[in-house]
Design a protein around this motif. Sequence first.
Motif, PDB file in Angstrom:
ATOM      1  N   GLU B  52       0.834  -1.204   0.000  1.00 40.15           N
ATOM      2  CA  GLU B  52       0.000   0.000   0.000  1.00 40.15           C
ATOM      3  C   GLU B  52       0.868   1.253   0.000  1.00 40.15           C
ATOM      4  OE1 GLU B  52      -3.150  -0.116   2.878  1.00 40.15           O
ATOM      5  OE2 GLU B  52      -4.149  -1.749   1.801  1.00 40.15           O
ATOM      6  N   LEU B  57      -1.134   4.474  -1.158  1.00 44.31           N
ATOM      7  CA  LEU B  57      -2.323   4.516  -0.308  1.00 44.31           C
ATOM      8  C   LEU B  57      -1.953   4.845   1.131  1.00 44.31           C
ATOM      9  CD1 LEU B  57      -4.264   1.390  -1.636  1.00 44.31           C
ATOM     10  CD2 LEU B  57      -4.944   3.772  -1.866  1.00 44.31           C
ATOM     11  N   CYS B  79      -1.442  -0.136 -10.728  1.00 45.50           N
ATOM     12  CA  CYS B  79      -2.728  -0.651 -10.293  1.00 45.50           C
ATOM     13  C   CYS B  79      -2.467  -1.763  -9.284  1.00 45.50           C
ATOM     14  CB  CYS B  79      -3.530  -1.173 -11.475  1.00 45.50           C
ATOM     15  SG  CYS B  79      -5.273  -1.212 -11.094  1.00 45.50           S
ATOM     16  N   MET B  80      -3.440  -2.001  -8.433  1.00 44.94           N
ATOM     17  CA  MET B  80      -3.234  -2.987  -7.376  1.00 44.94           C
ATOM     18  C   MET B  80      -4.413  -3.943  -7.340  1.00 44.94           C
ATOM     19  SD  MET B  80      -2.366  -2.117  -3.448  1.00 44.94           S
ATOM     20  CE  MET B  80      -2.520  -3.319  -2.148  1.00 44.94           C
ATOM     21  N   PHE B  82      -6.256  -6.510  -4.892  1.00 44.92           N
ATOM     22  CA  PHE B  82      -6.272  -6.725  -3.452  1.00 44.92           C
ATOM     23  C   PHE B  82      -6.462  -8.193  -3.097  1.00 44.92           C
ATOM     24  CE2 PHE B  82      -7.216  -2.363  -4.114  1.00 44.92           C
ATOM     25  CZ  PHE B  82      -6.666  -1.688  -3.042  1.00 44.92           C
ATOM     26  N   LYS B  84      -8.432  -9.451  -0.803  1.00 43.95           N
ATOM     27  CA  LYS B  84      -9.861  -9.731  -0.840  1.00 43.95           C
ATOM     28  C   LYS B  84     -10.317  -9.121  -2.154  1.00 43.95           C
ATOM     29  CE  LYS B  84     -12.855  -7.640   1.813  1.00 43.95           C
ATOM     30  NZ  LYS B  84     -13.228  -6.837   2.981  1.00 43.95           N
ATOM     31  N   ALA B  86     -11.527  -7.017  -4.526  1.00 40.03           N
ATOM     32  CA  ALA B  86     -12.273  -5.782  -4.309  1.00 40.03           C
ATOM     33  C   ALA B  86     -13.078  -5.429  -5.542  1.00 40.03           C
ATOM     34  CB  ALA B  86     -11.317  -4.662  -3.938  1.00 40.03           C
ATOM     35  N   LEU B  87     -13.920  -6.340  -5.983  1.00 43.84           N
ATOM     36  CA  LEU B  87     -14.821  -6.011  -7.083  1.00 43.84           C
ATOM     37  C   LEU B  87     -15.996  -5.264  -6.502  1.00 43.84           C
ATOM     38  CD1 LEU B  87     -14.984  -9.380  -8.976  1.00 43.84           C
ATOM     39  CD2 LEU B  87     -13.629  -7.369  -9.535  1.00 43.84           C
ATOM     40  N   PHE B  88     -16.623  -4.426  -7.334  1.00 42.92           N
ATOM     41  CA  PHE B  88     -17.797  -3.731  -6.847  1.00 42.92           C
ATOM     42  C   PHE B  88     -19.008  -4.629  -7.063  1.00 42.92           C
ATOM     43  CE2 PHE B  88     -14.693  -0.539  -8.132  1.00 42.92           C
ATOM     44  CZ  PHE B  88     -14.466   0.013  -6.880  1.00 42.92           C
ATOM     45  N   PRO B  89     -19.655  -5.038  -5.982  1.00 48.97           N
ATOM     46  CA  PRO B  89     -20.731  -6.029  -6.117  1.00 48.97           C
ATOM     47  C   PRO B  89     -21.913  -5.497  -6.919  1.00 48.97           C
ATOM     48  CG  PRO B  89     -20.478  -5.322  -3.816  1.00 48.97           C
ATOM     49  CD  PRO B  89     -19.393  -4.673  -4.600  1.00 48.97           C
ATOM     50  N   TRP B  90     -22.022  -4.159  -7.034  1.00 49.02           N
ATOM     51  CA  TRP B  90     -23.158  -3.586  -7.762  1.00 49.02           C
ATOM     52  C   TRP B  90     -22.859  -3.425  -9.244  1.00 49.02           C
ATOM     53  CZ3 TRP B  90     -20.816  -1.531  -3.469  1.00 49.02           C
ATOM     54  CH2 TRP B  90     -19.841  -0.560  -3.704  1.00 49.02           C
ATOM     55  N   ARG B 133     -21.384 -11.749  -7.079  1.00 49.42           N
ATOM     56  CA  ARG B 133     -21.877 -12.810  -6.181  1.00 49.42           C
ATOM     57  C   ARG B 133     -22.218 -14.097  -6.925  1.00 49.42           C
ATOM     58  NH1 ARG B 133     -27.314 -13.409  -6.958  1.00 49.42           N
ATOM     59  NH2 ARG B 133     -28.293 -11.537  -7.784  1.00 49.42           N
ATOM     60  N   ALA B 147      -9.615  -6.123 -14.588  1.00 50.79           N
ATOM     61  CA  ALA B 147      -9.861  -4.702 -14.325  1.00 50.79           C
ATOM     62  C   ALA B 147      -8.537  -3.972 -14.154  1.00 50.79           C
ATOM     63  CB  ALA B 147     -10.740  -4.529 -13.090  1.00 50.79           C
ATOM     64  N   ALA B 148      -7.582  -4.629 -13.474  1.00 48.67           N
ATOM     65  CA  ALA B 148      -6.270  -4.011 -13.286  1.00 48.67           C
ATOM     66  C   ALA B 148      -5.581  -3.838 -14.640  1.00 48.67           C
ATOM     67  CB  ALA B 148      -5.426  -4.853 -12.352  1.00 48.67           C
TER      68      ALA B 148
END
Lengths: 256, 259
Positions: B52, B57, B79-80, B82, B84, B86-90, B133, B147-148
């Motif tokens: 980080e 960060l 770009c990083m 993570f 966990k 870190a996708l956006f669930p929405w 999900r 995405a990265a």
Amino acid sequence: MNGFSERAAPRRLLRLLPLLSLLAFLSVWHLAALCTDLLATPLDTAKALAGMLFFPTSKVTLLHHVWASLCRVLAAYALAIAAGVLLGVLFGWSRRFHDYCYPIFELLRPIPPIAWIPLIIMWLGIGEPSKIAVCFIGSVVPILVNTYFGVSRLDPTYLKSAKILGAGQRALLTHVILPGALPSILTGMKVALSSGWVCVIAAEMIAARKGLGYLIIRSMESGDMVHILVAMILIGSVNFLFSWLFSKLEGVVCPW
Amino acid sequence: MVGDIHVKGLGLSFPQQNGIHEVLRDVDFVIHSKEFLVLFGPGQCGKTVLMEAIAGLLPPTAGSVEDAQGSPLRTQELCMVFQKYALFPWKTCRQNIELPMKFKGVPKQARRKRAADLIHLVGLDGFEHSYPRQLSGGMKQRVAIAAAYAKECPLLLFDEPFGALDAQTRLQMEQELVRIWQQEQKTVVLITNSIDEALLLGDRILVLAGSPSSILEEYDLREFPRPRSLSDRPLLNLRQSILDRGFFENEGGGDLRCE
């Protein structure tokens, strides 16, 4: 064990259960009405309802009363969504704004909206604005609290990730914070709608010429039980309808 | 183009109730351009904190992270991914991958095309419209990696990206990561606590351990041909010699509290 007995029961019967319970409720109501004079029978109530649809009660028809209350609730609701989401996001977003303003909000929040009625009538008179204002107070609080909760509980990994992916402040708000808090905001909006109805009925009971709350208080003064029951049933049904619409809406707006 | 990146005398401490907790001290190393660098260390040794700090960060308490010209790294250049996912669930798979391009202002047509290519690259054809999900852990991490990549930056940081995956998926993802890295010509820094992962992936392995942590050793694996297998004799010998050094033996298990 519960699941087992449910599986054992025929599916068709399960689907009929809500209907059966409604029927049971109506029979108990009917019996109570026959044995005492504390209630009008369901049938009389239904008859009155049908009549009120076409013949004016207190100068306007039933749908007019519903419409009058509905307009007040929805006008206040729209204002409450705008103000509640804005303030909720600000509280969750800016540490400083939160520290300066949240104590004031915490102090005002526990005051029941209905306790505001006298003050609001002194300020705004007894016209539409005062009723909308009372509903607004009732609706804005749950929206604000839930928005704030949703924003502040957002997993910080999402914020970090968005920053790393190159999000500016505005993109952060529209792509991360608002959608992330949306389920919570919707919960707040759901609570706010029923809270708005509580407030409009209370406000109409005090000063109004039409609306469901006015209808109840008017019927009480003339000792007209069926009309009270009709108004109560309508309040229940309209609220039920909105909750149902809401649960449909949730699936459309938050498919994740 | 960033070129080589210099991590110079990096130190990081956090205030705690009973004084200051020093996580990193004098961390010094170079990330060469286009290499696959593995940072290998025990759990809780400050690897994530280090990453980080490189990503900007976390501001370091001491030292700096600089590019070849001596200026600090900019967020656009890296770009990083993570630990966990870190996708956006929405957002759907495709929307998640398009997001960094959207932030950059890439036009819609170009975004769509690049996203489709990346989805194909990470083997997720047919899942464009799935929400996170609905995806398995391995698939989610693939979306995060895509995405990265979509950000089109020369430096990619991976923070134990496969830690949560089962062994089978993990091995497959590791091989795919190497394949994509070879194809896309980027600098990759990957954190892991698995010696096997380090040996399979790294051009170089840096061992990060101690309390406070610093770089204890560097291993050069550039002469080991790819694709590698853990049954290769020379790799096994190296593995044994790393284990024999006993870097983590004084750590006392869960005694370290970094994060």
